[in-house]
Design an enzyme around this catalytic site. Sequence first.
Site, PDB file in Angstrom:
ATOM      1  N   ARG A  51       0.863  -1.188   0.000  1.00 48.63           N
ATOM      2  CA  ARG A  51       0.000   0.000   0.000  1.00 48.63           C
ATOM      3  C   ARG A  51       0.890   1.226   0.000  1.00 48.63           C
ATOM      4  NH1 ARG A  51      -1.269   2.609   4.576  1.00 48.63           N
ATOM      5  NH2 ARG A  51      -1.279   0.785   5.933  1.00 48.63           N
ATOM      6  N   TYR A  85       4.367   5.497  11.220  1.00 47.66           N
ATOM      7  CA  TYR A  85       4.681   4.118  11.577  1.00 47.66           C
ATOM      8  C   TYR A  85       5.533   3.369  10.539  1.00 47.66           C
ATOM      9  CZ  TYR A  85       0.480   3.360   8.678  1.00 47.66           C
ATOM     10  OH  TYR A  85      -0.455   3.366   7.670  1.00 47.66           O
ATOM     11  N   HIS A 109      -3.648   4.168   4.793  1.00 51.15           N
ATOM     12  CA  HIS A 109      -4.707   3.161   4.913  1.00 51.15           C
ATOM     13  C   HIS A 109      -6.034   3.757   4.446  1.00 51.15           C
ATOM     14  CE1 HIS A 109      -7.148  -0.093   6.482  1.00 51.15           C
ATOM     15  NE2 HIS A 109      -7.843   0.792   7.174  1.00 51.15           N
TER      16      HIS A 109
END
Length: 396
Positions: A288, A301, A292
Site C-alpha cells: 500500500r 509508523y 490506509h
Amino acid sequence: MTVESTAARKPRRSAGSKAGTTGTKRTTSNTPKKDSDPDLVQLLTPEGTRVANPEYDRYVEDITPQQLRGLYRDMVLTRRFDAEATSLQRQGELGLWASLLGQEAAQIGSGRALRDDDYVFPTYREHGVAWCRGVDPTNLLGMFRGVNNGGWDPNSNNFHLYTIVIGSQTLHATGYAMGVAKDGADSAVIAYFGDGASSQGDVAESFTFAAVYNAPVVFFCQNNQWAISEPTEKQTRVPLYQRAQGFGFPGVRVDGNDVLGCLAVTKWALERARNGEGPTLVEAFTYRMGAHTTSDDPTRYRLDDERAAWEAKDPIARLRAYLEASNHADEGFFAELEAESETLGRRVREAVRAMPDPDHFAIFEHAYADGHALVDEERAQFAAYQASFADVEGGR
C-alpha cells in the site's frame, strides 16, 4: 502441466519458515521479496522482463498485444480515478477514501481473470475490481460522500456492495459459493480481503466451511504489508498463503505488483473452483503506497526507505517497460491514454460535486416493511433535531 497436477501440489514453504522454528533470524515481512524467491510466482519482473513459469504460463500464453494494452489502460485509469478521489476528500467533497495506490496489478489482474457469471465480494478498496466488473467509478463515491448506501445494484454486475466490517465478506462469499455448488452451477466466487483481515475469526471460519463443503470460492488476500499501522510480521509467523494448508486446500503467493502473474494465478484458482476442486487461497504480495485511508498518516509508523524500495516495483511502470521493449505500444498510445485519464478525472470531479443531497428522512423508510414503533420514535426525534436548526436561523 494439467490442472489436476497443479492443484495437487503442496504449497511451497520457504526455508526456515516452519512454524515453531527457533534460533533462526526472521526477515521483516515488509521488505520486498527478492525476484529469485521460490515462494513467489512471478511472470513479469520489476524491470519489465517476461520470465517463464511452467505452472502458470499456459494461463496467459494466448494473451494478445491488444489485451496487454488493455491491462495497462485498466491500471492507469484506475490509478487516475483513485488519485482524483483522494483529492476530492482533501477538498472536503468526500468524508473518507481508501486508496488502492500500488495495488493496481493485484486488482486488475484478478479482476480480468473473472467470467461474467462469477460473483465478487469486495472490501472497501477494490476500485480496480469494480472497474473490471463495469461499475461506473462515480457510483463508488456516493457512499464516501454520504449520499447513498452503496450506489449500484450488485446483481447487475455480480459485484457485491463494499463491505466495511473487516473480514465479514469472506463469510458471505463462502455461503454464496456453497449455494452455487448446490445449484449445480459452474461459476465461481471470489472474496477479497487484506492481510489485517486474515487475523479475523470470520476469515478462519470461512476457510473451515469452504474446505468442508468444497465450496467454489477463491480467497484473494492482498497482502499490502500493513493492517493500518500493524505490520504483517506482527500477525503471523508463516507466510499468509501457508495458512491454507491447515484447512486442507492449496495456497499460493504471487507477486501482487505483476499483473500477468495475478491474472494467471487467479485463472488457475478459478478453474479449480469451477471444476469442483474446492477453495484456494491466493496471497498477492504487494504494498500500500498511500495511507490506509485519508484519516491515516503512514509516516508515523513506516519509513520512507521502505516505500522507496516498493516504488521500484511499481506495477504500472513494469508493464509499460514490457510493452515498450516488446514493441506492443508506441508513444501515440501512451499520449492518448494520458488524455483519456484526464477526461476521466474531470468527469469524476464534476459528477461528485453534482450529487444531490439525500432526503434526510430516507434512512427511516426501509428499516421495516410494516413500520415499527421505535423507528417512528427515532424519526420524530430526528425531525425535532432538524427543526432546531431552523429555529436558530429564524432567531438571528
